[in-house]
Design a protein around this motif. Structure first.
Motif, PDB file in Angstrom:
ATOM      1  N   PRO A 164      43.966  28.055  29.351  1.00 35.48           N
ATOM      2  CA  PRO A 164      42.844  27.489  28.931  1.00 35.48           C
ATOM      3  C   PRO A 164      41.724  28.169  29.760  1.00 35.48           C
ATOM      4  O   PRO A 164      41.726  28.383  30.944  1.00 35.48           O
ATOM      5  CB  PRO A 164      43.124  25.978  29.096  1.00 35.48           C
ATOM      6  CG  PRO A 164      44.206  25.835  30.146  1.00 35.48           C
ATOM      7  CD  PRO A 164      45.229  26.991  29.875  1.00 35.48           C
ATOM      8  N   PRO A 165      40.460  27.695  29.083  1.00 40.64           N
ATOM      9  CA  PRO A 165      39.347  28.120  30.020  1.00 40.64           C
ATOM     10  C   PRO A 165      38.837  26.737  30.875  1.00 40.64           C
ATOM     11  O   PRO A 165      39.506  25.603  30.686  1.00 40.64           O
ATOM     12  CB  PRO A 165      38.223  28.462  28.999  1.00 40.64           C
ATOM     13  CG  PRO A 165      38.601  27.677  28.126  1.00 40.64           C
ATOM     14  CD  PRO A 165      40.049  27.783  27.796  1.00 40.64           C
ATOM     15  N   GLY A 166      38.250  27.212  31.833  1.00 34.61           N
ATOM     16  CA  GLY A 166      37.755  25.869  32.716  1.00 34.61           C
ATOM     17  C   GLY A 166      36.549  26.421  33.525  1.00 34.61           C
ATOM     18  O   GLY A 166      35.698  27.352  33.117  1.00 34.61           O
ATOM     19  N   ILE A 167      36.344  25.752  34.733  1.00 34.79           N
ATOM     20  CA  ILE A 167      35.154  26.020  35.650  1.00 34.79           C
ATOM     21  C   ILE A 167      35.745  26.562  36.847  1.00 34.79           C
ATOM     22  O   ILE A 167      36.572  26.071  37.329  1.00 34.79           O
ATOM     23  CB  ILE A 167      34.566  24.474  35.851  1.00 34.79           C
ATOM     24  CG1 ILE A 167      33.874  24.146  34.508  1.00 34.79           C
ATOM     25  CG2 ILE A 167      33.392  24.488  37.047  1.00 34.79           C
ATOM     26  CD1 ILE A 167      33.409  22.547  34.630  1.00 34.79           C
ATOM     27  N   PHE A 168      34.971  27.368  37.369  1.00 38.14           N
ATOM     28  CA  PHE A 168      35.378  27.818  38.995  1.00 38.14           C
ATOM     29  C   PHE A 168      34.144  27.620  39.777  1.00 38.14           C
ATOM     30  O   PHE A 168      32.900  27.568  39.412  1.00 38.14           O
ATOM     31  CB  PHE A 168      35.856  29.241  38.884  1.00 38.14           C
ATOM     32  CG  PHE A 168      35.015  30.370  38.372  1.00 38.14           C
ATOM     33  CD1 PHE A 168      34.155  31.038  39.320  1.00 38.14           C
ATOM     34  CD2 PHE A 168      34.774  30.906  37.126  1.00 38.14           C
ATOM     35  CE1 PHE A 168      33.225  31.787  39.099  1.00 38.14           C
ATOM     36  CE2 PHE A 168      34.094  31.710  36.782  1.00 38.14           C
ATOM     37  CZ  PHE A 168      33.336  32.420  37.790  1.00 38.14           C
ATOM     38  N   LEU A 169      34.216  27.768  41.002  1.00 34.16           N
ATOM     39  CA  LEU A 169      33.230  27.512  42.010  1.00 34.16           C
ATOM     40  C   LEU A 169      33.123  28.690  42.675  1.00 34.16           C
ATOM     41  O   LEU A 169      33.990  29.721  42.922  1.00 34.16           O
ATOM     42  CB  LEU A 169      33.927  26.341  43.069  1.00 34.16           C
ATOM     43  CG  LEU A 169      32.999  25.205  43.072  1.00 34.16           C
ATOM     44  CD1 LEU A 169      33.524  24.422  41.772  1.00 34.16           C
ATOM     45  CD2 LEU A 169      33.125  24.075  44.146  1.00 34.16           C
ATOM     46  N   MET A 170      31.675  28.996  43.180  1.00 36.50           N
ATOM     47  CA  MET A 170      31.427  30.076  43.995  1.00 36.50           C
ATOM     48  C   MET A 170      30.563  29.547  45.166  1.00 36.50           C
ATOM     49  O   MET A 170      30.161  28.668  45.137  1.00 36.50           O
ATOM     50  CB  MET A 170      30.453  30.997  43.320  1.00 36.50           C
ATOM     51  CG  MET A 170      31.071  31.816  41.963  1.00 36.50           C
ATOM     52  SD  MET A 170      29.781  32.694  41.195  1.00 36.50           S
ATOM     53  CE  MET A 170      29.121  33.680  42.068  1.00 36.50           C
ATOM     54  N   ASP A 171      30.744  30.262  46.169  1.00 43.24           N
ATOM     55  CA  ASP A 171      30.024  29.940  47.632  1.00 43.24           C
ATOM     56  C   ASP A 171      28.523  29.940  47.277  1.00 43.24           C
ATOM     57  O   ASP A 171      28.235  31.191  46.592  1.00 43.24           O
ATOM     58  CB  ASP A 171      30.631  30.776  48.470  1.00 43.24           C
ATOM     59  CG  ASP A 171      30.034  30.421  50.149  1.00 43.24           C
ATOM     60  OD1 ASP A 171      28.582  30.668  50.187  1.00 43.24           O
ATOM     61  OD2 ASP A 171      30.726  29.906  50.859  1.00 43.24           O
ATOM     62  N   CYS A 172      27.694  29.170  47.522  1.00 41.75           N
ATOM     63  CA  CYS A 172      26.253  29.373  47.372  1.00 41.75           C
ATOM     64  C   CYS A 172      25.511  30.093  48.278  1.00 41.75           C
ATOM     65  O   CYS A 172      24.300  30.452  48.134  1.00 41.75           O
ATOM     66  CB  CYS A 172      25.893  28.000  47.110  1.00 41.75           C
ATOM     67  SG  CYS A 172      25.784  26.995  48.459  1.00 41.75           S
ATOM     68  N   GLN A 173      26.299  30.973  49.194  1.00 40.62           N
ATOM     69  CA  GLN A 173      25.713  31.597  50.291  1.00 40.62           C
ATOM     70  C   GLN A 173      26.067  33.209  50.132  1.00 40.62           C
ATOM     71  O   GLN A 173      25.498  33.976  50.218  1.00 40.62           O
ATOM     72  CB  GLN A 173      25.583  31.334  51.810  1.00 40.62           C
ATOM     73  CG  GLN A 173      24.876  29.588  51.968  1.00 40.62           C
ATOM     74  CD  GLN A 173      25.318  29.173  53.231  1.00 40.62           C
ATOM     75  OE1 GLN A 173      26.341  28.878  53.391  1.00 40.62           O
ATOM     76  NE2 GLN A 173      24.136  29.101  54.032  1.00 40.62           N
ATOM     77  N   GLU A 176      30.915  34.467  46.796  1.00 44.29           N
ATOM     78  CA  GLU A 176      32.225  34.633  46.816  1.00 44.29           C
ATOM     79  C   GLU A 176      32.796  33.764  45.662  1.00 44.29           C
ATOM     80  O   GLU A 176      32.647  32.592  45.619  1.00 44.29           O
ATOM     81  CB  GLU A 176      33.156  34.354  47.992  1.00 44.29           C
ATOM     82  CG  GLU A 176      32.989  35.519  49.080  1.00 44.29           C
ATOM     83  CD  GLU A 176      33.559  37.084  48.717  1.00 44.29           C
ATOM     84  OE1 GLU A 176      34.738  36.886  48.210  1.00 44.29           O
ATOM     85  OE2 GLU A 176      33.025  37.888  48.899  1.00 44.29           O
ATOM     86  N   VAL A 177      34.021  34.286  44.965  1.00 46.61           N
ATOM     87  CA  VAL A 177      34.562  33.480  43.910  1.00 46.61           C
ATOM     88  C   VAL A 177      35.509  32.495  44.667  1.00 46.61           C
ATOM     89  O   VAL A 177      36.389  33.444  45.266  1.00 46.61           O
ATOM     90  CB  VAL A 177      35.298  34.168  42.853  1.00 46.61           C
ATOM     91  CG1 VAL A 177      35.918  33.181  41.853  1.00 46.61           C
ATOM     92  CG2 VAL A 177      34.026  34.959  42.052  1.00 46.61           C
ATOM     93  N   LEU A 178      35.461  31.471  44.565  1.00 44.32           N
ATOM     94  CA  LEU A 178      36.350  30.434  45.515  1.00 44.32           C
ATOM     95  C   LEU A 178      37.896  29.978  44.683  1.00 44.32           C
ATOM     96  O   LEU A 178      38.908  30.337  45.207  1.00 44.32           O
ATOM     97  CB  LEU A 178      35.713  28.971  45.816  1.00 44.32           C
ATOM     98  CG  LEU A 178      34.781  29.467  46.892  1.00 44.32           C
ATOM     99  CD1 LEU A 178      33.748  28.013  47.123  1.00 44.32           C
ATOM    100  CD2 LEU A 178      34.985  30.123  48.139  1.00 44.32           C
ATOM    101  N   GLY A 179      37.571  29.898  43.432  1.00 46.20           N
ATOM    102  CA  GLY A 179      38.764  29.407  42.679  1.00 46.20           C
ATOM    103  C   GLY A 179      38.544  28.308  41.775  1.00 46.20           C
ATOM    104  O   GLY A 179      37.427  28.024  41.414  1.00 46.20           O
ATOM    105  N   ARG A 180      39.652  28.011  40.972  1.00 45.80           N
ATOM    106  CA  ARG A 180      39.261  26.968  39.999  1.00 45.80           C
ATOM    107  C   ARG A 180      38.807  25.486  40.316  1.00 45.80           C
ATOM    108  O   ARG A 180      39.443  25.247  41.524  1.00 45.80           O
ATOM    109  CB  ARG A 180      40.643  26.606  39.191  1.00 45.80           C
ATOM    110  CG  ARG A 180      41.210  27.694  38.329  1.00 45.80           C
ATOM    111  CD  ARG A 180      42.526  27.196  37.618  1.00 45.80           C
ATOM    112  NE  ARG A 180      42.996  28.286  36.876  1.00 45.80           N
ATOM    113  CZ  ARG A 180      43.940  28.385  35.912  1.00 45.80           C
ATOM    114  NH1 ARG A 180      44.432  27.083  35.638  1.00 45.80           N
ATOM    115  NH2 ARG A 180      44.329  29.220  35.114  1.00 45.80           N
TER     116      ARG A 180
END
Length: 466
Positions: A164-173, A176-180
């Motif tokens: 399934p698709p979902g949401i991932f997080l990125m560092d705002c500075q 970098e892609v952090l993960g699910r």
């Protein structure tokens, strides 16, 4: 990354303080190449009525690749950084995070030192997103207190249907892609939009479709068999845990934009539903929380409009009517007016939602439309219909563009949709502005708009208006 010694002045604790800010002078508009023959682009548009270049494109940045299909981009940071739980109060609203929905590539633009000349400073390739998250087709970007949240529409595999698709997080500075984001996703299998109430610690998400159901156009068999998304999902934000689903009914196909009340003391919001397969009408639903449980109620409906078959594209000829096709909704910062884009019929509606359970139609303008082809008040042609909406912080200007998604544009508007951005002025009544009409040309579709300094769908607030 330079740090300011105080919070960015475009971060506002409450919606009311944001409404008192100075008017926007610029916006950034996502342009896409409908046939993918040229790269997509980011346009900078002059919004200052005192400027000699008002309503014109000041600059355009062409991307390095073709076929990205830019969609719902956002800022690296916004008013949510003022959350008492955030360690990030000294960020700046500086970088635009721009997803390519078809390529799964993402771009980071720096709007400093000259906001009229954004520079591409980082490209995030699809394999990095896939490797770290298992997701593809990034769609919507929101700035949270601790980072950048990105919703996706696909999982692994060539067609994006493995997982399934979902949401991932990125560092705002560092970007970098952090993960699910999800730790416990529950029954959620499709995705579209998401928003939250930060102090109340919940998120709401919606459903559109899996990639095979949208990338090559709408799939009529799937629509008539009610196989598109039709549910809302509610999440514990801190625990990243699914807590409740509400099925709106299988006939309510495609639950799209989520718009919670801006004042965090108000526990309700709205979602737009594209089409009811039993009667072609569109609808707006109000969701709310009561005694710890979420509920949703259909609070406004918009009927289809009869039209002769010779005015309809092949897809609609058998129906003899144009569905409104509500493709976007947006809520003013005072939580008083909800704007609803009827991309099919060519209407932009304004509802008074002072009572969120009883939206009242308060204003309407007509432009474009599948059967009507209503021109702008200046007489200029407007292809498509009102699609992406963006409201100024003070609620007096409502900007909109006209492209939905390239393959859907071609199905519903076979003559093509030359990219345009228009605007309504709101001062008691809602009227199309005769002076503001930005033409991007037949080579580009126009999609998301972001206003300099923030707008009504970029920021979430941590404090109530006094």
């Amino acid at each position: 990354m330079t740090h300011t010694l105080r919070p960015d002045p475009t971060f506002y604790p409450s919606p009311r303080l944001a409404m008192e800010a100075e008017p926007e002078h610029l916006c950034y508009t996502a342009l896409l190449s409908p046939d993918r023959s040229r790269p997509d682009a980011l346009a900078v548009v002059d919004l200052d009525p005192a400027s000699p270049k008002y309503g014109s494109v000041l600059h355009r940045v062409d991307l390095p690749h073709k076929g990205d299909e830019l969609h719902h981009f956002g800022w690296n940071a916004c008013s949510s950084a003022l959350s008492p739980l955030s360690g990030h109060a000294f960020l700046q609203r500086r970088y635009l995070i721009v997803p390519g929905m078809r390529s799964s590539r993402m771009y980071v633009f720096d709007t400093q030192p000259d906001p009229t000349q954004p520079r591409l400073v980082k490209t995030i390739e699809p394999d990095e997103i896939l490797r770290k998250t298992g997701y593809s087709r990034p769609h919507t970007v929101h700035c949270g207190p601790e980072g950048i949240y990105v919703s996706t529409l696909g999982g692994r595999g060539a067609d994006g249907t493995q997982g399934p698709p979902g949401i991932f997080l990125m560092d705002c500075q560092t970007f970098e892609v952090l993960g699910r984001w999800e730790i416990d996703r529950g029954p959620q299998e499709r995705h579209y939009d998401f928003w939250w109430n930060l102090p109340r610690d919940y998120m709401v998400s919606s459903e559109w479709a899996l990639p095979p159901q949208f990338e090559n156009g709408i799939v009529p068999e799937d629509l008539l068999a009610n196989r598109y998304g039709h549910a809302l999902h509610f999440w514990n934000l801190r625990e990243r845990r699914h807590v409740q689903s509400i099925d709106l009914g299988a006939n309510h196909q495609m639950s799209l934009e989520i718009r919670p009340a801006h004042d965090p003391s108000r526990e309700y919001g709205f979602v737009g539903v594209v089409v009811d397969t039993t009667n072609l009408e569109a609808s707006v639903w109000t969701w709310y929380r009561e005694n710890g449980k979420f509920h949703a109620r259909k609070t406004a409906t918009i009927p289809p409009e009869p039209a002769p078959a010779d005015q309809l594209p092949p897809l609609l000829k058998g129906f003899g009517a144009v569905p409104p096709l509500v493709s976007d909704i947006d809520l003013s910062l005072d939580d008083k007016h909800l704007y609803v884009a009827c991309w099919g019929t060519g209407e932009l509606r304004q509802y008074d939602v002072s009572d969120p359970m009883k939206p009242e139609l308060a204003g309407s303008v007509r432009i474009g439309g599948i059967a009507r082809h209503e021109p702008h008040p200046t007489g200029r042609a407007f292809g498509g219909g009102p699609q992406m909406i963006e409201i100024s912080r003070d609620g007096k200007r409502v900007y909109f563009t006209n492209s939905l998604y390239s393959t859907w544009d071609a199905q519903f508007y076979p003559d093509g949709i030359a990219g345009v951005q228009a605007m309504c002025k709101v001062n008691g009544s809602m009227d199309l502005d005769r002076e503001f009409f930005v033409e991007f040309g037949a080579d580009y579709g126009a999609h998301q708009v972001r206003l300099q300094g923030g707008d009504c769908s970029t920021d979430s607030y941590c404090y109530s208006s006094a």
